[in-house]
Design a protein around this motif. Structure first.
Motif, PDB file in Angstrom:
ATOM      1  N   THR A   1       0.839  -1.195   0.000  1.00 50.19           N
ATOM      2  CA  THR A   1       0.000   0.000   0.000  1.00 50.19           C
ATOM      3  C   THR A   1       0.877   1.249   0.000  1.00 50.19           C
ATOM      4  N   VAL A   2       0.503   2.203  -0.837  1.00 47.73           N
ATOM      5  CA  VAL A   2       1.281   3.438  -0.968  1.00 47.73           C
ATOM      6  C   VAL A   2       0.328   4.642  -1.014  1.00 47.73           C
ATOM      7  N   PRO A   3      -0.274   5.008   0.123  1.00 49.21           N
ATOM      8  CA  PRO A   3      -1.226   6.138   0.128  1.00 49.21           C
ATOM      9  C   PRO A   3      -0.572   7.441  -0.324  1.00 49.21           C
ATOM     10  N   ASN A   4      -1.300   8.190  -1.121  1.00 47.39           N
ATOM     11  CA  ASN A   4      -0.846   9.504  -1.558  1.00 47.39           C
ATOM     12  C   ASN A   4      -0.827  10.447  -0.354  1.00 47.39           C
ATOM     13  N   THR A   5       0.344  10.910   0.039  1.00 51.94           N
ATOM     14  CA  THR A   5       0.477  11.730   1.248  1.00 51.94           C
ATOM     15  C   THR A   5      -0.101  13.135   1.061  1.00 51.94           C
ATOM     16  N   THR A   6      -0.349  13.537  -0.188  1.00 51.41           N
ATOM     17  CA  THR A   6      -0.900  14.871  -0.432  1.00 51.41           C
ATOM     18  C   THR A   6      -2.403  14.826  -0.704  1.00 51.41           C
ATOM     19  N   PHE A   7      -3.000  13.658  -0.558  1.00 53.83           N
ATOM     20  CA  PHE A   7      -4.420  13.497  -0.858  1.00 53.83           C
ATOM     21  C   PHE A   7      -5.259  14.295   0.140  1.00 53.83           C
ATOM     22  N   ASN A   8      -6.274  14.977  -0.381  1.00 54.73           N
ATOM     23  CA  ASN A   8      -7.133  15.812   0.468  1.00 54.73           C
ATOM     24  C   ASN A   8      -8.468  15.102   0.701  1.00 54.73           C
ATOM     25  N   TRP A   9      -8.684  14.650   1.920  1.00 50.15           N
ATOM     26  CA  TRP A   9      -9.895  13.912   2.277  1.00 50.15           C
ATOM     27  C   TRP A   9     -11.144  14.790   2.153  1.00 50.15           C
ATOM     28  N   ASN A  10     -11.034  16.026   2.556  1.00 48.83           N
ATOM     29  CA  ASN A  10     -12.187  16.924   2.472  1.00 48.83           C
ATOM     30  C   ASN A  10     -12.615  17.162   1.025  1.00 48.83           C
ATOM     31  N   THR A  11     -11.643  17.241   0.132  1.00 52.51           N
ATOM     32  CA  THR A  11     -11.959  17.397  -1.291  1.00 52.51           C
ATOM     33  C   THR A  11     -12.676  16.161  -1.816  1.00 52.51           C
ATOM     34  N   PHE A  12     -12.227  14.994  -1.371  1.00 59.48           N
ATOM     35  CA  PHE A  12     -12.892  13.747  -1.777  1.00 59.48           C
ATOM     36  C   PHE A  12     -14.338  13.729  -1.286  1.00 59.48           C
ATOM     37  N   LEU A  13     -14.567  14.165  -0.051  1.00 59.42           N
ATOM     38  CA  LEU A  13     -15.929  14.198   0.484  1.00 59.42           C
ATOM     39  C   LEU A  13     -16.808  15.155  -0.319  1.00 59.42           C
ATOM     40  N   GLN A  14     -16.260  16.288  -0.703  1.00 57.02           N
ATOM     41  CA  GLN A  14     -17.015  17.229  -1.521  1.00 57.02           C
ATOM     42  C   GLN A  14     -17.352  16.620  -2.875  1.00 57.02           C
ATOM     43  N   ARG A  15     -16.377  15.944  -3.465  1.00 58.66           N
ATOM     44  CA  ARG A  15     -16.594  15.266  -4.749  1.00 58.66           C
ATOM     45  C   ARG A  15     -17.691  14.216  -4.620  1.00 58.66           C
ATOM     46  N   SER A  16     -17.762  13.583  -3.447  1.00 59.50           N
ATOM     47  CA  SER A  16     -18.764  12.553  -3.184  1.00 59.50           C
ATOM     48  C   SER A  16     -20.104  13.150  -2.751  1.00 59.50           C
ATOM     49  N   GLU A  17     -20.177  14.477  -2.723  1.00 60.48           N
ATOM     50  CA  GLU A  17     -21.388  15.190  -2.302  1.00 60.48           C
ATOM     51  C   GLU A  17     -21.797  14.810  -0.883  1.00 60.48           C
ATOM     52  N   ILE A  18     -20.790  14.704  -0.021  1.00 61.30           N
ATOM     53  CA  ILE A  18     -21.018  14.482   1.402  1.00 61.30           C
ATOM     54  C   ILE A  18     -20.673  15.793   2.108  1.00 61.30           C
ATOM     55  N   ASN A  19     -21.692  16.530   2.437  1.00 61.31           N
ATOM     56  CA  ASN A  19     -21.496  17.877   2.979  1.00 61.31           C
ATOM     57  C   ASN A  19     -21.606  17.873   4.495  1.00 61.31           C
ATOM     58  N   GLN A  20     -20.685  17.149   5.107  1.00 62.80           N
ATOM     59  CA  GLN A  20     -20.640  17.083   6.563  1.00 62.80           C
ATOM     60  C   GLN A  20     -19.200  17.218   7.024  1.00 62.80           C
TER      61      GLN A  20
ATOM     62  N   ILE B  81     -18.493   6.665  -6.871  1.00 60.57           N
ATOM     63  CA  ILE B  81     -17.339   7.385  -7.422  1.00 60.57           C
ATOM     64  C   ILE B  81     -16.653   6.480  -8.445  1.00 60.57           C
ATOM     65  N   GLY B  82     -16.166   7.048  -9.524  1.00 60.80           N
ATOM     66  CA  GLY B  82     -15.488   6.260 -10.551  1.00 60.80           C
ATOM     67  C   GLY B  82     -14.124   5.770 -10.103  1.00 60.80           C
ATOM     68  N   GLU B  83     -13.424   5.146 -11.032  1.00 58.58           N
ATOM     69  CA  GLU B  83     -12.110   4.587 -10.721  1.00 58.58           C
ATOM     70  C   GLU B  83     -11.140   5.673 -10.281  1.00 58.58           C
ATOM     71  N   MET B  84     -10.171   5.266  -9.453  1.00 57.00           N
ATOM     72  CA  MET B  84      -9.186   6.193  -8.911  1.00 57.00           C
ATOM     73  C   MET B  84      -7.797   5.608  -9.064  1.00 57.00           C
ATOM     74  N   ALA B  85      -6.801   6.474  -9.115  1.00 59.84           N
ATOM     75  CA  ALA B  85      -5.411   6.022  -9.100  1.00 59.84           C
ATOM     76  C   ALA B  85      -5.158   5.253  -7.801  1.00 59.84           C
ATOM     77  N   GLN B  86      -4.304   4.246  -7.863  1.00 55.07           N
ATOM     78  CA  GLN B  86      -4.095   3.364  -6.724  1.00 55.07           C
ATOM     79  C   GLN B  86      -3.641   4.110  -5.477  1.00 55.07           C
ATOM     80  N   GLU B  87      -2.738   5.072  -5.629  1.00 55.77           N
ATOM     81  CA  GLU B  87      -2.232   5.815  -4.471  1.00 55.77           C
ATOM     82  C   GLU B  87      -3.344   6.643  -3.825  1.00 55.77           C
ATOM     83  N   ASP B  88      -4.209   7.228  -4.648  1.00 59.68           N
ATOM     84  CA  ASP B  88      -5.325   8.002  -4.105  1.00 59.68           C
ATOM     85  C   ASP B  88      -6.335   7.086  -3.415  1.00 59.68           C
TER      86      ASP B  88
END
Length: 308
Positions: A141-160, A227-234
């Protein structure tokens, strides 16, 4: 040694990721490994011409039917790695079963990820029982260290706020064997009781007809997102941030998503099928379920699932 490695290489699917990892391992051992999509070859003659053009000395296929059926009769030794649907689904189809049996007759070896997969294969093709070996799947596993969780939630239309949010993540290609709709109604009901509960399905659109069905269902269902496919690190970063990873497949060989969640120390909730039960020990390394509508006395977040 120059090796041909055949697999179905749909982007961001478990088979493609597993194939890439196996190729990397073979190359690290000093071999030249040419990874090709089995769907690119329409006939054995095309494989034969490719083997000659590339001076290939041996071959490996991931999936006994999809890849393995192309390898016999070319005069080079080969082995196969069971994928999951070959043992759990394709064996139910008479012609495919016969073809796979013939492939095993010529194969030098066959690799199963679990003991239960080995036992299934031995029951189906007893003539090949002495050439089937167990080698558990390795993951990284190689998580993207610059990934923004809040941006992902917004993309997922989770407004909490992420602070009190419980996201259950289902990672799969959209096809029927993965059964992503199995848990949708149960999670929607839970979301309506506890609005901080969400189910998010992430993965590529593999089956176009089934994808339309999934999209239509999710669109009208509260608390579920697609959500559609994502890069493995993301994707690994999403796994690391979610509350738990869910698997609802009808059949699995060995789920890479489950292994990756475990590697990232994220709880796992998996359908109780042989492939998952071989990896998840109930209430020790995760939870196994058989009925999405059955509500335990305490919901998952109050069971061994509590992370904080």
């Amino acid at each position: 040694m120059r090796l041909l490695f055949l697999a179905v290489l749909r982007r961001h699917t478990g088979n493609a990721i597993t194939a890439q990892r196996v190729r990397d391992h073979l190359e690290a051992a000093g071999h030249v490994c040419i990874l090709k999509d089995a769907l690119d070859f329409e006939s054995p003659s095309e494989i034969s011409n490719f083997i000659k053009a590339e001076s290939l000395e041996a071959a490996v296929a991931l999936h006994l039917y999809r890849g393995g059926r192309l390898l016999p009769g070319h005069g080079i030794p080969f082995g196969i790695i069971f994928g999951g649907t070959d043992l759990n689904e394709d064996v139910k189809h008479g012609e495919k079963n016969i073809v796979m049996g013939r492939v095993l007759e010529e194969a030098r070896f066959a690799v199963a990820f679990t003991e239960s997969m080995k036992e299934t294969a031995q029951r189906q093709w007893p003539h090949a029982k002495d050439k089937i070996y167990v080698q558990s799947q390795g993951i990284a596993t190689v998580p993207n260290t610059t990934f923004n969780w809040n941006t992902f939630l917004q993309r997922s239309e989770i407004n909490q706020s992420a602070d009190n949010l419980h996201v259950f993540l289902l990672i799969c290609g959209l096809r029927q064997v993965k059964d992503p709709l199995y848990l949708v109604d149960a999670f929607s009901e839970w979301h309506q009781e506890e609005p901080n509960i969400y189910m998010v399905i992430v993965g590529p659109e593999v089956d176009p007809v089934f994808t339309r069905e999934v999209k239509a269902k999710v669109k009208r269902t509260a608390g579920v997102r697609l959500i559609g496919e994502m890069a493995q690190e993301d994707l690994h970063a999403v796994v690391k941030n979610c509350f738990a990873v869910v698997n609802s497949s009808v059949s699995e060989g060995m789920s890479a998503a489950i292994l990756e969640a475990m590697d990232l120390e994220v709880p796992v909730l998996a359908r109780n099928i042989p492939g998952n039960a071989a990896v998840v020990k109930h209430e020790v390394t995760g939870l196994l379920f058989s009925d999405p509508q059955k509500k335990p006395a305490s919901r998952p977040q109050k069971m061994v699932f509590r992370r904080h």
